[in-house]
Design a protein around this motif. Structure first.
Motif, PDB file in Angstrom:
ATOM      1  N   GLN A 376       1.001  -0.888  -0.032  1.00 16.29           N
ATOM      2  CA  GLN A 376       0.299   0.044   0.146  1.00 16.29           C
ATOM      3  C   GLN A 376       0.662   0.684  -0.355  1.00 16.29           C
ATOM      4  OE1 GLN A 376      -1.251  -3.236   2.867  1.00 16.29           O
ATOM      5  NE2 GLN A 376      -2.586  -1.021   3.230  1.00 16.29           N
ATOM      6  N   PRO A 377       0.550   2.552  -0.394  1.00 18.61           N
ATOM      7  CA  PRO A 377       1.471   3.565  -0.435  1.00 18.61           C
ATOM      8  C   PRO A 377       1.294   4.378   1.186  1.00 18.61           C
ATOM      9  CG  PRO A 377      -0.796   3.905  -1.614  1.00 18.61           C
ATOM     10  CD  PRO A 377      -0.569   2.752  -1.430  1.00 18.61           C
ATOM     11  N   ALA A 378       1.930   5.579   1.012  1.00 17.03           N
ATOM     12  CA  ALA A 378       1.845   5.596   2.416  1.00 17.03           C
ATOM     13  C   ALA A 378       0.770   6.763   2.713  1.00 17.03           C
ATOM     14  CB  ALA A 378       3.239   7.308   2.344  1.00 17.03           C
ATOM     15  N   ASP A 379      -0.431   6.470   2.209  1.00 16.71           N
ATOM     16  CA  ASP A 379      -1.464   7.247   2.741  1.00 16.71           C
ATOM     17  C   ASP A 379      -2.027   6.188   3.197  1.00 16.71           C
ATOM     18  OD1 ASP A 379      -1.874   6.433   0.122  1.00 16.71           O
ATOM     19  OD2 ASP A 379      -3.583   8.147  -0.440  1.00 16.71           O
ATOM     20  N   HIS A 380      -2.170   5.418   2.772  1.00 14.07           N
ATOM     21  CA  HIS A 380      -3.052   4.035   3.736  1.00 14.07           C
ATOM     22  C   HIS A 380      -1.556   3.286   5.030  1.00 14.07           C
ATOM     23  CE1 HIS A 380      -4.821   3.985  -0.004  1.00 14.07           C
ATOM     24  NE2 HIS A 380      -5.812   2.986   0.313  1.00 14.07           N
ATOM     25  N   PRO A 381      -0.956   4.256   6.355  1.00 22.89           N
ATOM     26  CA  PRO A 381      -0.194   4.163   7.166  1.00 22.89           C
ATOM     27  C   PRO A 381      -0.718   2.763   7.888  1.00 22.89           C
ATOM     28  CG  PRO A 381      -1.519   6.001   7.880  1.00 22.89           C
ATOM     29  CD  PRO A 381      -1.537   5.516   6.113  1.00 22.89           C
ATOM     30  N   THR A 382      -0.243   1.945   8.620  1.00 23.77           N
ATOM     31  CA  THR A 382      -0.243   1.163   9.072  1.00 23.77           C
ATOM     32  C   THR A 382       0.958   0.515  10.317  1.00 23.77           C
ATOM     33  OG1 THR A 382       1.472  -0.801   8.071  1.00 23.77           O
ATOM     34  CG2 THR A 382      -1.195  -0.648   7.361  1.00 23.77           C
ATOM     35  N   PRO A 383      -0.328   0.684  11.487  1.00 25.84           N
ATOM     36  CA  PRO A 383       1.138   0.184  12.692  1.00 25.84           C
ATOM     37  C   PRO A 383       2.075  -0.900  12.260  1.00 25.84           C
ATOM     38  CG  PRO A 383      -2.040   0.399  14.067  1.00 25.84           C
ATOM     39  CD  PRO A 383      -0.915   0.521  12.021  1.00 25.84           C
ATOM     40  N   LEU A 384       3.234  -0.347  12.667  1.00 28.10           N
ATOM     41  CA  LEU A 384       3.981  -1.928  13.266  1.00 28.10           C
ATOM     42  C   LEU A 384       4.346  -2.573  12.801  1.00 28.10           C
ATOM     43  CD1 LEU A 384       6.940  -1.918  11.877  1.00 28.10           C
ATOM     44  CD2 LEU A 384       8.264  -0.954  14.007  1.00 28.10           C
ATOM     45  N   VAL A 385       3.567  -2.649  14.474  1.00 29.33           N
ATOM     46  CA  VAL A 385       2.964  -4.270  14.831  1.00 29.33           C
ATOM     47  C   VAL A 385       1.993  -4.234  14.743  1.00 29.33           C
ATOM     48  CG1 VAL A 385       4.390  -3.190  17.391  1.00 29.33           C
ATOM     49  CG2 VAL A 385       2.186  -3.349  17.255  1.00 29.33           C
ATOM     50  N   PHE A 386       1.281  -4.202  13.299  1.00 29.05           N
ATOM     51  CA  PHE A 386      -0.286  -4.613  12.773  1.00 29.05           C
ATOM     52  C   PHE A 386       0.075  -5.271  11.383  1.00 29.05           C
ATOM     53  CE2 PHE A 386      -5.044  -4.016  13.176  1.00 29.05           C
ATOM     54  CZ  PHE A 386      -4.958  -4.615  13.577  1.00 29.05           C
ATOM     55  N   SER A 387       1.562  -6.272  11.545  1.00 28.38           N
ATOM     56  CA  SER A 387       1.064  -6.685  10.320  1.00 28.38           C
ATOM     57  C   SER A 387      -0.513  -7.028   9.026  1.00 28.38           C
ATOM     58  CB  SER A 387       1.904  -7.642   9.562  1.00 28.38           C
ATOM     59  OG  SER A 387       1.478  -8.837  10.833  1.00 28.38           O
ATOM     60  N   GLU A 388      -1.078  -7.158   9.574  1.00 24.23           N
ATOM     61  CA  GLU A 388      -2.864  -7.729   9.585  1.00 24.23           C
ATOM     62  C   GLU A 388      -3.316  -6.900   8.134  1.00 24.23           C
ATOM     63  OE1 GLU A 388      -1.566  -8.786  12.154  1.00 24.23           O
ATOM     64  OE2 GLU A 388      -3.278  -9.619  13.129  1.00 24.23           O
ATOM     65  N   PHE A 389      -2.764  -5.469   8.980  1.00 24.07           N
ATOM     66  CA  PHE A 389      -3.138  -3.632   7.728  1.00 24.07           C
ATOM     67  C   PHE A 389      -2.297  -4.163   6.657  1.00 24.07           C
ATOM     68  CE2 PHE A 389      -6.290  -1.260   9.873  1.00 24.07           C
ATOM     69  CZ  PHE A 389      -6.489  -1.631  10.928  1.00 24.07           C
ATOM     70  N   ARG A 390      -1.777  -4.836   6.306  1.00 28.80           N
ATOM     71  CA  ARG A 390      -0.598  -4.406   5.750  1.00 28.80           C
ATOM     72  C   ARG A 390      -1.307  -5.904   4.116  1.00 28.80           C
ATOM     73  NH1 ARG A 390       2.148  -2.251   9.982  1.00 28.80           N
ATOM     74  NH2 ARG A 390       4.040  -4.844   9.840  1.00 28.80           N
ATOM     75  N   TYR A 391      -2.537  -5.161   4.173  1.00 27.43           N
ATOM     76  CA  TYR A 391      -2.981  -6.115   3.587  1.00 27.43           C
ATOM     77  C   TYR A 391      -2.737  -6.513   1.976  1.00 27.43           C
ATOM     78  CZ  TYR A 391      -5.767  -2.320   1.980  1.00 27.43           C
ATOM     79  OH  TYR A 391      -5.496  -1.055   1.258  1.00 27.43           O
ATOM     80  N   LEU A 392      -2.517  -5.657   1.506  1.00 30.55           N
ATOM     81  CA  LEU A 392      -2.269  -5.301   0.224  1.00 30.55           C
ATOM     82  C   LEU A 392      -0.410  -5.594   0.026  1.00 30.55           C
ATOM     83  CD1 LEU A 392      -3.211  -5.099  -2.580  1.00 30.55           C
ATOM     84  CD2 LEU A 392      -2.095  -3.285  -3.305  1.00 30.55           C
ATOM     85  N   LYS A 393      -0.919  -6.959  -1.304  1.00 31.45           N
ATOM     86  CA  LYS A 393       0.923  -7.656  -1.567  1.00 31.45           C
ATOM     87  C   LYS A 393       0.845  -7.383  -2.907  1.00 31.45           C
ATOM     88  CE  LYS A 393       0.132  -9.546   2.557  1.00 31.45           C
ATOM     89  NZ  LYS A 393      -1.657  -9.554   2.948  1.00 31.45           N
TER      90      LYS A 393
END
Ligand code: SAH
Length: 400
Positions: A376-393
């Motif tokens: 995801q681009p930087a306007d879709h920030p995620t907490p470092l400890v919360f990898s599930e939020f980085r859903y897009l691969k």
């Protein structure tokens, strides 16, 4: 302006039954019901203070939904910071400030609030020019945030003409126009200088898949003189970038007729030659199987399906579906052509997706080289400890 609903009394006290303090202090924003000692009755979205399991010391402020497995969402991991309207305004302002530095030039469509990633649990907002579309992730966030107040605040800050509150699922309600009179829809906007429209009422998500912005740009950069196939193309985002990047011809495949009509409209409104684009309404799997049978091949194939694994329970079948798709897609890529494969499932992590790519390509009796891995681009920030939020691969490969 009220940005959070007024509390009815002091915050609900919730006591942890496990030692989660370390992860919470690292910024993990969720506590599930089974990690709480008691689930006192309270209206959904009530402000709450979380106490540790040992001495009952305060750990974090947040809000509470007794009926949800996701019982407590952290708003502030600082127990000395009560959740006032001033706190909410500071959080919203911080999110606005980030967008001022990360949204690229000539881009008026971007994510403004990314929920937990902006310290705004459950609050999503996408902006398309002078329109904002808000979504609240369930009864907890709906009970906590004052959507109407936030909409008016936003309209003032960003000079918006309309703010729409969109239910997360069609079944859970209808859109509400929180600011503005008569909804103007679809809404034109720019992305890296490319012209698009977002159907903020009937479209998927808030109207456009803003999370693929950088990946669309990358595909555009790789498209010169290539025949491009965009499968699960929706309104043709990848197709238009490929066309503008000099693709020799582009084919967009999707099941949705209205989405394909918009894909055609996007092609024309970016002044691309009509003869070089074809929109085909078909099931992706049958289309790819037919193409393989008729030996139809492309130099660049994009596959960006909807989530095949929307829950933990569907992970196994989901992984199998991704693999089948990648096999089918790899089979129609010319030798040394490119395959861009995406997954938007939060349950499939990058390692699992790369393995699926490996298996899928191999089943097609091909080999591949990874050129880029993105998300995801930087306007879709995620907490470092919360990898599930980085859903897009997103994996770009050269298929040999
Ligand atoms: N790549 C797009 C977003 C894709 S969203 C973009 O950048 O904007 C997923 C799309 O897959 C939706 O448009 C949906 O209509 C389509 N879809 C879902 N199942 C499908 C199937 N079996 N065959 C073809 N398209 C499908």
């Amino acid at each position: 302006m009220p940005l959070i609903k007024p509390p009815q009394g002091p915050p609900v006290e919730l006591r942890l039954s496990r030692d989660l303090v370390r992860t919470l202090k690292r910024g993990h924003p969720w506590v599930f019901a089974d990690a709480l000692r008691h689930l006192p009755p309270a209206r959904p979205g009530s402000p709450a203070i979380l106490l540790d399991n040992k001495k009952g010391r305060p750990v974090a402020h947040g809000f509470y939904h007794a009926q949800s497995p996701l019982a407590f969402r952290v708003c502030s991991p600082n127990p000395d910071e009560p959740l006032t309207n001033a706190w909410a305004e500071a959080q919203l302002t911080r999110a606005l400030r980030l967008r001022k530095t990360v949204v690229p030039a000539q881009t008026s469509g971007y994510r403004l609030f990314n929920g937990e990633g902006d310290g705004l649990p459950g609050l999503i907002c996408d902006v398309y020019s002078d329109t904002a579309v808000m979504q609240l992730d369930g009864p907890g966030p709906t009970g906590f945030w004052d959507a109407a107040g936030i909409a008016r605040w936003l309209a003032e800050q960003l000079r918006l003409k309309q703010v729409v509150l969109k239910p997360q699922a069609r079944s859970s309600g209808t859109d509400q126009l929180l600011v503005g009179q008569l909804a103007v829809n679809p809404v034109p906007f720019l992305e890296n200088g490319v012209h698009f429209v977002a159907d903020v009422i009937n479209g998927q998500k808030t109207g456009f898949f803003l999370d693929q912005r950088n990946n669309r740009k990358l595909v555009g950069q790789m498209a010169a003189n290539r025949a491009v196939l965009n499968v699960f193309g929706y309104t043709g985002g990848f197709s238009v970038y490929a066309g503008l990047g000099g693709a020799s011809r582009v084919t967009t495949v999707d099941l949705s007729g209205p989405a394909l009509q918009t894909a055609e409209y996007h092609w024309h409104s970016n002044n691309l030659p009509p003869a070089q684009h074809r929109a085909i309404k078909a099931d992706a799997f049958s289309f790819l199987a037919d193409a393989a049978k008729t030996k139809n091949t492309w130099d660049l194939v994009v596959v960006d399906p909807p989530s095949f694994a929307p829950s933990k329970e569907t992970l196994k079948t989901g992984l199998a579906a991704y693999q089948k798709l990648i096999t089918a897609a790899a089979a129609v890529v010319n030798v040394d052509g490119l395959l861009a494969a995406a997954s938007c499932s939060s349950h499939v992590d990058l390692a699992a997706f790369l393995l699926v790519c490996e298996e899928g390509v191999s089943k097609a009796r091909r080999r591949a080289t990874v050129l880029a891995i993105a998300g995801q681009p930087a306007d879709h920030p995620t907490p470092l400890v919360f990898s599930e939020f980085r859903y897009l691969k997103f994996v770009l490969m050269r298929v040999e």
